[in-house]
Design a protein around this motif. Structure first.
Motif, PDB file in Angstrom:
ATOM      1  N   GLU A 174       0.818  -1.236   0.000  1.00  0.00           N
ATOM      2  CA  GLU A 174       0.000   0.000   0.000  1.00  0.00           C
ATOM      3  C   GLU A 174       0.842   1.273   0.000  1.00  0.00           C
ATOM      4  O   GLU A 174       0.325   2.357  -0.250  1.00  0.00           O
ATOM      5  CB  GLU A 174      -0.862   0.045   1.270  1.00  0.00           C
ATOM      6  N   THR A 175       2.113   1.166   0.328  1.00  0.00           N
ATOM      7  CA  THR A 175       2.949   2.373   0.446  1.00  0.00           C
ATOM      8  C   THR A 175       3.222   2.960  -0.936  1.00  0.00           C
ATOM      9  O   THR A 175       3.780   2.279  -1.795  1.00  0.00           O
ATOM     10  CB  THR A 175       4.291   2.027   1.145  1.00  0.00           C
ATOM     11  N   PRO A 176       2.815   4.217  -1.180  1.00  0.00           N
ATOM     12  CA  PRO A 176       3.063   4.793  -2.505  1.00  0.00           C
ATOM     13  C   PRO A 176       4.561   4.954  -2.785  1.00  0.00           C
ATOM     14  O   PRO A 176       5.341   5.273  -1.881  1.00  0.00           O
ATOM     15  CB  PRO A 176       2.390   6.166  -2.440  1.00  0.00           C
ATOM     16  N   LEU A 177       4.924   4.714  -4.033  1.00  0.00           N
ATOM     17  CA  LEU A 177       6.306   4.926  -4.486  1.00  0.00           C
ATOM     18  C   LEU A 177       6.239   5.782  -5.745  1.00  0.00           C
ATOM     19  O   LEU A 177       5.551   5.428  -6.707  1.00  0.00           O
ATOM     20  CB  LEU A 177       6.969   3.581  -4.810  1.00  0.00           C
ATOM     21  N   VAL A 178       6.911   6.922  -5.731  1.00  0.00           N
ATOM     22  CA  VAL A 178       6.899   7.804  -6.903  1.00  0.00           C
ATOM     23  C   VAL A 178       8.328   8.206  -7.245  1.00  0.00           C
ATOM     24  O   VAL A 178       9.223   8.140  -6.398  1.00  0.00           O
ATOM     25  CB  VAL A 178       6.064   9.090  -6.654  1.00  0.00           C
ATOM     26  N   LEU A 179       8.520   8.602  -8.497  1.00  0.00           N
ATOM     27  CA  LEU A 179       9.798   9.174  -8.905  1.00  0.00           C
ATOM     28  C   LEU A 179       9.602  10.674  -8.994  1.00  0.00           C
ATOM     29  O   LEU A 179       8.563  11.137  -9.457  1.00  0.00           O
ATOM     30  CB  LEU A 179      10.220   8.659 -10.290  1.00  0.00           C
ATOM     31  N   CYS A 180      10.588  11.453  -8.564  1.00  0.00           N
ATOM     32  CA  CYS A 180      10.451  12.895  -8.764  1.00  0.00           C
ATOM     33  C   CYS A 180      11.828  13.546  -8.814  1.00  0.00           C
ATOM     34  O   CYS A 180      12.795  13.006  -8.288  1.00  0.00           O
ATOM     35  CB  CYS A 180       9.586  13.526  -7.675  1.00  0.00           C
ATOM     36  N   ASP A 181      11.876  14.668  -9.508  1.00  0.00           N
ATOM     37  CA  ASP A 181      13.076  15.506  -9.468  1.00  0.00           C
ATOM     38  C   ASP A 181      12.760  16.577  -8.425  1.00  0.00           C
ATOM     39  O   ASP A 181      11.850  17.394  -8.622  1.00  0.00           O
ATOM     40  CB  ASP A 181      13.307  16.124 -10.853  1.00  0.00           C
ATOM     41  N   ALA A 182      13.493  16.560  -7.320  1.00  0.00           N
ATOM     42  CA  ALA A 182      13.161  17.447  -6.198  1.00  0.00           C
ATOM     43  C   ALA A 182      13.256  18.919  -6.575  1.00  0.00           C
ATOM     44  O   ALA A 182      12.736  19.773  -5.875  1.00  0.00           O
ATOM     45  CB  ALA A 182      14.073  17.146  -5.018  1.00  0.00           C
ATOM     46  N   ARG A 183      13.899  19.232  -7.693  1.00  0.00           N
ATOM     47  CA  ARG A 183      14.021  20.636  -8.108  1.00  0.00           C
ATOM     48  C   ARG A 183      12.779  21.102  -8.856  1.00  0.00           C
ATOM     49  O   ARG A 183      12.603  22.283  -9.105  1.00  0.00           O
ATOM     50  CB  ARG A 183      15.254  20.819  -9.002  1.00  0.00           C
ATOM     51  N   ASP A 184      11.924  20.132  -9.255  1.00  0.00           N
ATOM     52  CA  ASP A 184      10.771  20.440 -10.092  1.00  0.00           C
ATOM     53  C   ASP A 184       9.516  20.549  -9.219  1.00  0.00           C
ATOM     54  O   ASP A 184       9.118  19.582  -8.558  1.00  0.00           O
ATOM     55  CB  ASP A 184      10.616  19.313 -11.124  1.00  0.00           C
ATOM     56  N   ARG A 185       8.907  21.732  -9.228  1.00  0.00           N
ATOM     57  CA  ARG A 185       7.769  21.974  -8.343  1.00  0.00           C
ATOM     58  C   ARG A 185       6.627  20.994  -8.611  1.00  0.00           C
ATOM     59  O   ARG A 185       6.096  20.387  -7.678  1.00  0.00           O
ATOM     60  CB  ARG A 185       7.272  23.420  -8.508  1.00  0.00           C
TER      61      ARG A 185
END
Ligand SMILES: Nc1nc2c(ncn2[C@@H]2O[C@H](COP(=O)(O)OP(=O)(O)OP(=O)(O)O)[C@@H](O)[C@H]2O)c(=O)[nH]1
Ligand SMILES: [Mg+2]
Length: 210
Positions: A174-185
């Motif tokens: 159930e734990t969500p896993l996402v990819l993100c670029d922390a610099r991108d709002r």
């Protein structure tokens, strides 16, 4: 730090970490942004905060190189010594108060105070050193908080499919896993929305409304 958030009248937040402010239609939620040294916590809060974010950055000295491993973040010259703080309002007048929490072991005593009253945590991870996120995930689980994991995609970090990442991080289905670029709002907001959806889905209705 006292309990999560208080209204202007000083009323304490509910035990669940969210609070409805009567007369304003706003729901305030305290969330943590956690993760190991140099994973992008300050960057993410800076990217999405609608207020001038508060940071407590200090320039790192040579002696710190023995305790803070600069592998993968060689250009880094400062580290967060206490907390980062930022605010983000989502549609529906859901106001997120974001507390960036240091992941180094030596800050563990501070961590307990910061975590008090939080509804959940966004754990940042870096695929070059996934295991570095384990300690903070343990602390969050011990604190009984729900969390989502956001893999901060550094350009020279290896890419893995989400099944492999879930396995490596030993995530609950159930734990969500996402990819993100922390610099991108936008990507950082999406990461927080996945966390908020997860925690609200598991927060009793009475803690979400007056
Ligand atoms: N290329 C790239 N660099 C990033 C990204 N996120 C953060 N950085 C850089 O990585 C370094 C570390 O980011 P910080 O935001 O300071 O990390 P932190 O987790 O707050 O670090 P501490 O507070 O010291 O634990 C900085 O030099 C950032 O500019 C990213 O998504 N891509
Ligand atoms: Mg920082």
């Amino acid at each position: 730090m006292d309990s999560a958030l208080s209204s202007p009248s000083g009323a304490p937040a509910t035990g669940g970490g969210s609070m409805y402010l009567s007369g304003t239609d706003q729901t305030l939620v305290k969330l943590l942004v956690a993760g190991p040294f140099g994973v992008g916590k300050t960057t993410l809060i800076r990217a999405l905060s609608e207020t001038q974010p508060l940071h407590t950055e200090e320039v790192m000295t040579q002696s710190g190189a023995f305790v803070d491993d600069l592998a993968g973040v060689r250009e880094k010259t400062t580290t967060t010594v206490a907390i980062d703080f930022g605010r983000l309002t989502l549609p529906g007048d859901l106001v997120l108060y974001l507390f960036g929490t240091p992941g180094q072991k030596r800050f563990r005593p501070l961590w307990q105070d910061i975590a008090r009253g939080a509804l959940g945590a966004l754990v940042l991870a870096d695929t070059r050193r996934l295991a570095d996120s384990f300690e903070v995930m343990d602390i969050i689980e011990e604190a009984g908080l729900r969390y989502a994991v956001a893999v901060n995609t550094f350009p020279d970090a290896p890419n893995y499919d989400s099944e492999k990442l879930r396995e490596a991080l030993d995530l609950h289905p159930e734990t969500p896993l996402v990819l993100c670029d922390a610099r991108d709002r936008d990507q950082s907001v999406d990461a927080l929305i996945s966390l908020v959806g997860h925690v609200l889905a598991h927060t009793p209705q009475e803690n979400q409304n007056p």
